[in-house]
Scaffold this motif. Sequence first.
Motif, short mmCIF file in Angstrom:
data_model
loop_
_atom_site.label_atom_id
_atom_site.label_comp_id
_atom_site.label_asym_id
_atom_site.label_seq_id
_atom_site.Cartn_x
_atom_site.Cartn_y
_atom_site.Cartn_z
N GLU A 1 25.92 38.60 -58.21
CA GLU A 1 24.80 38.73 -58.82
C GLU A 1 25.02 39.56 -60.14
O GLU A 1 26.10 40.19 -60.25
N VAL A 2 23.94 39.52 -61.09
CA VAL A 2 24.09 40.44 -62.31
C VAL A 2 23.50 41.76 -62.09
O VAL A 2 22.46 41.92 -61.22
N VAL A 3 24.24 42.74 -62.48
CA VAL A 3 23.66 44.29 -62.17
C VAL A 3 23.37 44.50 -63.66
O VAL A 3 24.04 44.74 -64.53
N GLN A 4 22.35 44.98 -63.88
CA GLN A 4 21.72 45.37 -65.08
C GLN A 4 21.90 46.57 -65.64
O GLN A 4 21.99 47.69 -65.00
N ASN A 5 22.15 46.52 -67.00
CA ASN A 5 22.47 47.85 -67.83
C ASN A 5 23.21 49.14 -67.14
O ASN A 5 22.82 49.88 -66.78
N THR A 6 24.37 48.49 -66.96
CA THR A 6 25.65 49.55 -66.43
C THR A 6 27.08 49.03 -66.92
O THR A 6 27.33 47.73 -67.07
N LEU A 7 27.88 49.96 -66.74
CA LEU A 7 29.22 49.66 -67.20
C LEU A 7 29.98 50.09 -66.04
O LEU A 7 31.28 49.80 -65.99
N ASN A 8 29.39 50.57 -64.92
CA ASN A 8 30.13 50.82 -63.53
C ASN A 8 29.34 50.07 -62.55
O ASN A 8 28.49 50.84 -61.73
N PRO A 9 29.27 48.92 -62.54
CA PRO A 9 28.47 48.23 -61.62
C PRO A 9 29.22 48.21 -60.10
O PRO A 9 30.47 48.42 -59.99
N ILE A 10 28.41 48.08 -59.09
CA ILE A 10 28.89 48.02 -57.60
C ILE A 10 28.20 46.62 -57.29
O ILE A 10 26.92 46.66 -57.13
N TRP A 11 28.89 45.68 -57.04
CA TRP A 11 28.18 44.35 -56.48
C TRP A 11 28.38 44.34 -55.11
O TRP A 11 28.86 44.80 -54.23
N ALA A 12 27.24 43.32 -54.68
CA ALA A 12 26.76 43.39 -53.25
C ALA A 12 28.10 42.54 -52.61
O ALA A 12 28.62 41.68 -53.26
N ALA A 13 28.46 43.07 -51.36
CA ALA A 13 29.34 42.10 -50.63
C ALA A 13 28.90 40.74 -50.45
O ALA A 13 28.01 40.40 -50.41
N PHE A 14 30.08 39.97 -50.39
CA PHE A 14 29.67 38.20 -50.21
C PHE A 14 30.56 37.48 -49.47
O PHE A 14 31.88 38.31 -49.51
N ALA A 15 30.24 36.59 -48.59
CA ALA A 15 31.16 35.82 -47.96
C ALA A 15 31.50 34.63 -48.67
O ALA A 15 30.60 34.07 -49.00
N ILE A 16 32.70 34.17 -48.37
CA ILE A 16 33.02 32.92 -48.94
C ILE A 16 34.21 32.12 -48.14
O ILE A 16 34.95 32.76 -47.59
#
Length: 383
Positions: A139-154
Amino acid sequence: QFGRTEVIDNSLNPDFLHKFVLDYCFEERQNLRFDLYDVDSKSPDLSKHDFLGQAFCTLGEIVGSAGSRLEKPLIGIPGKKCGTIILSAEELGNCRDVATLQFCANKLDKKDFFGKSDPFMVFYRSNEDGTFTICHKTEVVQNTLNPIWAAFAIPVRALCNGDHDRHDFIGEFTTSYRELARGQSHLNVYEVVNPRKKMKKKKKYLNSGTVTLLSFAVEAEHTFLDYIRGGTQLNFTVAIDFTASNGNPSQPTSLHYLSPFQLNAYSLALRAVGDIIQDYDSDKMFPALGFGAKVPPDGHVSHEFPLNGDASNPACRGIAGVLEAYQRSLRRVQLYGPTNFAPVVNHVARSAATVLDGSQYFVLLIITDGVISDMAQTKEAIV
């Protein structure tokens, strides 16, 4: 002929090594025949060898047996016991692992004129020809240079089509599944570089921040066959529509017409599903219900009557027993209405509620003609 095993010399109890690889389709009846011969010469012509017996079964019977192991008597020689054949099946190993990952990034490059960046990560799978194919996008994390993305399963075997939409490129890094599988550590902190953007007066690429693996876990997805091998039984119930919209059973235009020459529409549907599903039910006892008819002795309208006439035990032996009870019911009840599904859905739900250990999977087949009259109650019953 699909194939032949190897020849085992001088044995009345051969243990054949050769395996046959078959495509398994749960929704199809896959009939098999096994013929055994005593080899008398090197001729490939089977008529030149002594016939020892044969066995018939379906692939579903083998798969659905305890431990996927089926024992059947050999037949084919009148008046003689031909011995026994033991058939076993196993699912070919393939990668069914699903990896769950989570990433964060630190000090990414600023791309938006009036803000920071809106970063997301795209994962590419390496192909054998050296190219890469996209297999996941965060997913896109808005307006940050230090994003934490959600865990995802693949799925580990995952591959999906590319998305060539244009975005600002922040940077890239490469890794491998083996490296990611080490989990969170200093080894899984990656420097993001942008090959298109070089530092002034130097030939080095500009560092666009770092990406860190926060977590990594792998678990196997279980298939239908894993559950069957584990002992899960399919508990099959059928409910048949006896409403007047089906037409008078004595008329050839009726879906319930009992012809002496062929099965009617309801019988065909019942046999098509039942013949397959019965291979996965060890006791071969199938509850069979009817709805939408006036039933004897008092002629009250019922939406949950047993086709075999036994309210305390509506189970019939095998699909043949269900067909027989259905045809007997047709001769003793009066087609009526309305078309209510909720009572039969609740009937099976009550049975399922008594088995909480996962040993049985309950299936309800409703064969019907016409519009559902109790839609709200049916939805509630399904929920």
